[in-house]
Design a protein around this motif. Structure first.
Motif, PDB file in Angstrom:
ATOM      1  N   TYR A 326       0.831  -1.205   0.000  1.00 35.01           N
ATOM      2  CA  TYR A 326       0.000   0.000   0.000  1.00 35.01           C
ATOM      3  C   TYR A 326       0.865   1.254   0.000  1.00 35.01           C
ATOM      4  O   TYR A 326       0.641   2.200  -0.783  1.00 35.01           O
ATOM      5  CB  TYR A 326      -0.920  -0.023   1.217  1.00 35.01           C
ATOM      6  N   PHE A 329       2.509   1.764  -3.498  1.00 32.09           N
ATOM      7  CA  PHE A 329       1.629   2.259  -4.554  1.00 32.09           C
ATOM      8  C   PHE A 329       1.146   3.681  -4.267  1.00 32.09           C
ATOM      9  O   PHE A 329       0.998   4.493  -5.196  1.00 32.09           O
ATOM     10  CB  PHE A 329       0.453   1.303  -4.743  1.00 32.09           C
ATOM     11  N   MET A 330       0.911   4.027  -2.997  1.00 38.52           N
ATOM     12  CA  MET A 330       0.510   5.391  -2.675  1.00 38.52           C
ATOM     13  C   MET A 330       1.631   6.379  -3.004  1.00 38.52           C
ATOM     14  O   MET A 330       1.388   7.474  -3.514  1.00 38.52           O
ATOM     15  CB  MET A 330       0.119   5.500  -1.208  1.00 38.52           C
ATOM     16  N   LYS A 331       2.865   5.966  -2.695  1.00 40.76           N
ATOM     17  CA  LYS A 331       4.008   6.821  -3.021  1.00 40.76           C
ATOM     18  C   LYS A 331       4.150   6.961  -4.529  1.00 40.76           C
ATOM     19  O   LYS A 331       4.418   8.063  -5.044  1.00 40.76           O
ATOM     20  CB  LYS A 331       5.270   6.209  -2.415  1.00 40.76           C
ATOM     21  N   LYS A 332       3.952   5.865  -5.255  1.00 41.29           N
ATOM     22  CA  LYS A 332       4.072   5.898  -6.710  1.00 41.29           C
ATOM     23  C   LYS A 332       2.996   6.807  -7.324  1.00 41.29           C
ATOM     24  O   LYS A 332       3.276   7.595  -8.231  1.00 41.29           O
ATOM     25  CB  LYS A 332       3.942   4.466  -7.242  1.00 41.29           C
ATOM     26  N   ILE A 333       1.760   6.710  -6.804  1.00 44.76           N
ATOM     27  CA  ILE A 333       0.663   7.538  -7.297  1.00 44.76           C
ATOM     28  C   ILE A 333       0.961   9.017  -7.032  1.00 44.76           C
ATOM     29  O   ILE A 333       0.747   9.895  -7.884  1.00 44.76           O
ATOM     30  CB  ILE A 333      -0.659   7.118  -6.645  1.00 44.76           C
ATOM     31  N   LYS A 334       1.474   9.279  -5.820  1.00 42.90           N
ATOM     32  CA  LYS A 334       1.780  10.677  -5.459  1.00 42.90           C
ATOM     33  C   LYS A 334       2.862  11.244  -6.352  1.00 42.90           C
ATOM     34  O   LYS A 334       2.776  12.391  -6.822  1.00 42.90           O
ATOM     35  CB  LYS A 334       2.202  10.720  -3.998  1.00 42.90           C
ATOM     36  N   ASN A 335       3.911  10.462  -6.617  1.00 46.28           N
ATOM     37  CA  ASN A 335       5.019  10.943  -7.444  1.00 46.28           C
ATOM     38  C   ASN A 335       4.591  11.167  -8.889  1.00 46.28           C
ATOM     39  O   ASN A 335       5.046  12.105  -9.549  1.00 46.28           O
ATOM     40  CB  ASN A 335       6.174   9.942  -7.404  1.00 46.28           C
ATOM     41  N   GLU A 336       3.679  10.292  -9.357  1.00 47.65           N
ATOM     42  CA  GLU A 336       3.231  10.428 -10.735  1.00 47.65           C
ATOM     43  C   GLU A 336       2.218  11.559 -10.890  1.00 47.65           C
ATOM     44  O   GLU A 336       1.975  12.037 -11.994  1.00 47.65           O
ATOM     45  CB  GLU A 336       2.623   9.112 -11.221  1.00 47.65           C
ATOM     46  N   GLY A 337       1.602  11.906  -9.723  1.00 47.00           N
ATOM     47  CA  GLY A 337       0.625  12.989  -9.778  1.00 47.00           C
ATOM     48  C   GLY A 337       1.282  14.332  -9.882  1.00 47.00           C
ATOM     49  O   GLY A 337       0.699  15.308 -10.335  1.00 47.00           O
TER      50      GLY A 337
END
Length: 337
Positions: A326, A329-337
């Motif tokens: 979790y 993926f949250m870190k990945k989503i934040k970085n891609e955002g």
């Protein structure tokens, strides 16, 4: 108890290694043993602390033989210890001479063997049969047209309802109810309408039923428990269930109506089984499992819904990684955002 090791080995028809003259005065657990004790050991790993019993019953394991002065060799140490325990304890067991208590109520149409024991405040209804050497202890109720087989022992406070047949050599512990109404209702015009429970229960030979067990009568026909099956305390078996021979049903198991359990099945504590399913022979259901469908034989299942134990353990191992996944993926989503 005051027996030589050699005498114990002879009684059990086994051989011994070491001091056969050693006097044994008691049977003990590994935790409470001393030099006067005999214990059994199934695996060397079971020896947690330094112990010094007078004698050990064990398999032919050189490591165990070297550890103790007297060892009785057995392929099944627990069984051998149990036989010795039964022999030693038989003199402590209550003896039941043929007797019918004056405080009991026996119907004129009931048939009571002259060798049976009927304790205080027992009720035996019309058409019931109590066979040779059966023991019915205080405060029991035996319903109309029920039959208690030879050498069966029923402890105080048991209720055997009408149309129940119990086989030979059974044991039923206190406060169990055999033949209670099945949980059957039909919903009509906003109400639950009770379905009459007109069947009975058949218990085979050599069955043991623990304390506070409820086995419901069938709606029609019979709820059946096969020969040699052992049922632990606080188990519920619903109407029209059929359980085969030599099964083990552990504490707090619930088995729903019309389920079929074949021979040699083991159902561990707090497992729940859905209705109208079949558990094939040799299956093991692990604790707290929820079984909602048929199971093939000779499997070990775990979890809810119950599945192959290996698969269940892999799922559990994967779940421990969910917090880490979790965060990733949250870190990945934040970085891609």
């Amino acid at each position: 108890m005051n027996l030589k090791v050699s005498d114990i080995a002879n009684f059990l028809n086994l051989t011994y290694v070491g001091n056969g003259e050693k006097i044994i005065k008691k049977l003990s657990s590994l935790d409470s043993c001393d030099s006067d004790s005999i214990v059994f050991i199934e695996k060397i790993e079971n020896i947690k602390n330094e112990i010094k019993p007078g004698c050990v019953i064990s398999k032919n394991d050189e490591r165990i033989i070297r550890m103790f002065d007297s060892v009785i060799l057995s392929d099944n140490p627990k069984l051998s210890f149990s036989k010795l325990l039964a022999f030693v304890e038989k003199d402590n067991q209550m003896k039941y001479a043929p007797h019918v208590s004056e405080s009991s109520h026996i119907s004129g149409s009931a048939k009571i063997s002259p060798t049976a024991f009927i304790g205080n405040f027992v009720t035996v209804e019309d058409g019931a049969e109590i066979m040779d050497d059966a023991v019915i202890e205080s405060g029991c109720y035996i319903g109309k047209n029920s039959r208690i087989g030879e050498r069966t022992r029923i402890y105080p406070g048991v209720v055997i309802r009408e149309n129940v047949s119990i086989g030979r050599g059974c044991i039923i512990h206190s406060n169990s109810v055999i033949g209670s109404d099945g949980f059957g209702y039909v919903f009509d015009q906003g109400k639950h309408i009770k379905v009459p429970q007109a069947g009975g229960v058949i218990i085979g030979d050599d069955v043991e039923i623990g304390a506070s067990v409820a086995i419901d009568r069938a709606t029609i026909d019979f709820t059946v428990i096969g020969n040699g099956t052992k049922i632990d305390n606080l188990v519920h078996i619903a109407h029209n269930v059929k359980i085969g021979s030599n099964c083990l049903i552990l504490a707090q198991v619930g088995i729903s109506g019309s389920t079929v359990i074949e021979d040699g099945v083991i159902i561990a504590g707090q497992a729940g089984l859905s209705d109208h399913i079949r558990i094939k022979a040799g299956t093991i259901v692990m604790p707290q499992s929820g079984v909602i469908g048929n199971l093939e034989g000779n499997r070990v299942v775990f979890g809810t819904p119950a599945r192959d134990r290996g698969e269940f353990m892999r799922i559990q191992a994967a779940m421990t990684k969910l917090p880490e996944m979790y965060k990733y993926f949250m870190k990945k989503i934040k970085n891609e955002g």
